[in-house]
Enzyme design. Structure first.
Site, PDB file in Angstrom:
ATOM      1  N   LYS A 208      -5.303 -35.969 -28.011  1.00  0.00           N
ATOM      2  CA  LYS A 208      -4.594 -36.240 -29.259  1.00  0.00           C
ATOM      3  C   LYS A 208      -4.698 -34.991 -30.119  1.00  0.00           C
ATOM      4  CE  LYS A 208      -4.343 -39.531 -33.035  1.00  0.00           C
ATOM      5  NZ  LYS A 208      -4.839 -40.802 -33.532  1.00  0.00           N
ATOM      6  N   LYS A 261      -0.673 -37.164 -26.623  1.00  0.00           N
ATOM      7  CA  LYS A 261      -0.008 -37.476 -27.884  1.00  0.00           C
ATOM      8  C   LYS A 261      -0.051 -36.268 -28.802  1.00  0.00           C
ATOM      9  CE  LYS A 261      -0.749 -40.355 -31.844  1.00  0.00           C
ATOM     10  NZ  LYS A 261      -1.630 -41.233 -32.521  1.00  0.00           N
TER      11      LYS A 261
HETATM   12  C1  PBG Z   1      -4.637 -43.457 -35.803  1.00  0.00           C
HETATM   13  C2  PBG Z   1      -3.318 -43.162 -35.230  1.00  0.00           C
HETATM   14  C3  PBG Z   1      -2.351 -42.232 -35.667  1.00  0.00           C
HETATM   15  C4  PBG Z   1      -1.261 -42.381 -34.821  1.00  0.00           C
HETATM   16  C5  PBG Z   1      -1.579 -43.375 -33.898  1.00  0.00           C
HETATM   17  N1  PBG Z   1      -2.864 -43.819 -34.139  1.00  0.00           N
HETATM   18  C6  PBG Z   1      -2.305 -41.349 -36.848  1.00  0.00           C
HETATM   19  C7  PBG Z   1      -3.193 -40.226 -37.050  1.00  0.00           C
HETATM   20  O1  PBG Z   1      -3.954 -39.765 -36.203  1.00  0.00           O
HETATM   21  O2  PBG Z   1      -3.154 -39.773 -38.191  1.00  0.00           O
HETATM   22  C8  PBG Z   1       0.035 -41.624 -34.933  1.00  0.00           C
HETATM   23  C9  PBG Z   1       1.201 -42.277 -34.311  1.00  0.00           C
HETATM   24  C10 PBG Z   1       2.520 -41.766 -34.734  1.00  0.00           C
HETATM   25  O3  PBG Z   1       2.664 -40.767 -35.453  1.00  0.00           O
HETATM   26  O4  PBG Z   1       3.488 -42.396 -34.320  1.00  0.00           O
HETATM   27  N2  PBG Z   1      -5.638 -42.554 -35.535  1.00  0.00           N
HETATM   28 ZN    ZN Z   2      -7.364 -42.815 -37.015  1.00  0.00          ZN
END
Ligand code: PBG
Ligand code: ZN
Length: 337
Positions: A208, A261
């Site tokens: 991520k 992601k």
């Molecule tokens: C929570 C989370 C996030 C997303 C999914 N789970 C946001 C972040 O890390 O700030 C982002 C998903 C999206 O942008 O569609 N940690």
């Molecule tokens: Zn989060």
């Protein structure tokens, strides 16, 4: 031109790839990558309150649903053939320790039960993270270290384990830790096993990135950090090799499935992970910013939104993703079903 002239110029005219592109049936016959509705997961935002179906302005066509509006949405998704959802909850009360996130009566816990009542066969993924539940908006417990506030890794693991157990008890089918906390998969696995949920799989948001493409989501989930950013826990977008290291560790901790992601700007990472670990199911998250960019250009009439969505999602699959979490799932269901 005589035949002799071609004998020195390679294989043309014996081989012509256009022969196989002559019509739709021919193209269908040899297509390598097929996008299937079974591979698409629809994210949903569940909000406290009653009788709410609030449009998310940064994500055209999407809504925050209150619990009483959820059953209808699930019925609609089922009738369109959508098989799986990923739930995000926006609780009424936020605090420093994300207590609502593991409350048996919490918003996601109740949402899971509603989905399972309405459509028991629907796969429910539960996102395990703190940012929607903390008043500071970070993905864990905040502590000060040498004058700087940051997410305390191991204290956050305790909450992750509690959340995983709580979502499992409510009926979730897949537990998805998303906080980029070291050891989050091990913590979730340990928690689940200690309560008898050996059978529940973990989908790790292994890779991520600290991306600027989460902007619309943070509005939708009301979970933007109140100070600083997430760069001390999410990955640097410049790193590709490190992604493989994240994956190796997650597999050792017991991750059943992996995820990359965002997706569209990280196709090389999806490709690398699939090449190196072809035997592990791999998801990709086509995130909010990626969705909203397509929507915005489509609203201006510059592109055909659904066609671009199909092309991008097909590209993500071609790169190596087995399934894709994405906000187009409902809209595309009619075309794909
Ligand atoms: C929570 C989370 C996030 C997303 C999914 N789970 C946001 C972040 O890390 O700030 C982002 C998903 C999206 O942008 O569609 N940690
Ligand atoms: Zn989060």
């Amino acid at each position: 031109m005589s035949k002799d002239q071609f004998q020195t110029s390679g294989h043309f005219p014996h081989i012509r790839l256009r022969r196989m592109r002559a019509n739709q049936q021919m193209r269908d016959l040899i297509r390598e990558t097929e996008l299937n509705l079974n591979d698409l997961v629809m994210p949903l935002f569940i909000k406290y309150g009653q009788d709410r179906k609030d449009p998310i302005s940064s994500m055209p066509g999407l809504f925050q649903f209150s619990l009483d509006k959820l059953a209808n949405e699930i019925r609609e998704l089922r009738s369109l053939g959508v098989q799986s959802v990923l739930l995000f909850g926006i609780p009424e009360h936020k605090d420093a320790l994300a207590s609502d996130s593991y409350d048996a009566n919490g918003i996601v816990q109740r949402a899971i039960q509603i989905v399972k009542d309405v459509a028991p066969e629907m796969l429910v993924m539960a996102d395990v993270c703190c940012c929607e539940y903390t008043d500071h908006g970070h993905c864990g417990v905040i502590e000060e270290f040498r004058g700087t506030k940051d997410v305390h890794n191991d204290k956050t693991l305790e909450i992750i384990a509690k959340q995983a157990i709580s979502f499992a008890k409510s009926g979730a089918d897949i537990i998805a830790p998303s906080g980029s906390i070291d050891g989050q998969v091990a913590a979730a696995r340990y928690g689940l096993d200690s309560e008898g949920f050996h059978q529940l799989p973990i989908l790790s948001y292994s890779i991520k990135y600290a991306s600027s493409l989460y902007g619309p989501f943070r509005q939708a989930a009301e979970g933007a950090p109140k100070f600083g950013d997430r760069k001390t826990y999410q990955m640097d977008p410049a790193n590709g090799m490190e992604a493989l290291r994240e994956v190796e560790l997650d597999l050792l901790e017991g991750a059943d499935m992996l995820m990359v992601k965002p997706a569209q700007a990280y196709l090389d990472v999806i490709f690398r992970v699939k090449q190196k670990f072809p035997h592990v199911p791999l998801g990709a998250y086509h995130v909010s910013g990626e969705f909203s960019m397509i929507k915005a250009a489509a609203e201006k009439g510059w592109i055909d939104g659904n066609k671009v969505a199909l092309e991008v999602l097909t590209g993500i699959k071609r790169a190596g993703a087995d399934f894709i979490i994405n906000y187009f799932t409902k809209e595309l269901a009619k075309d794909l079903g």
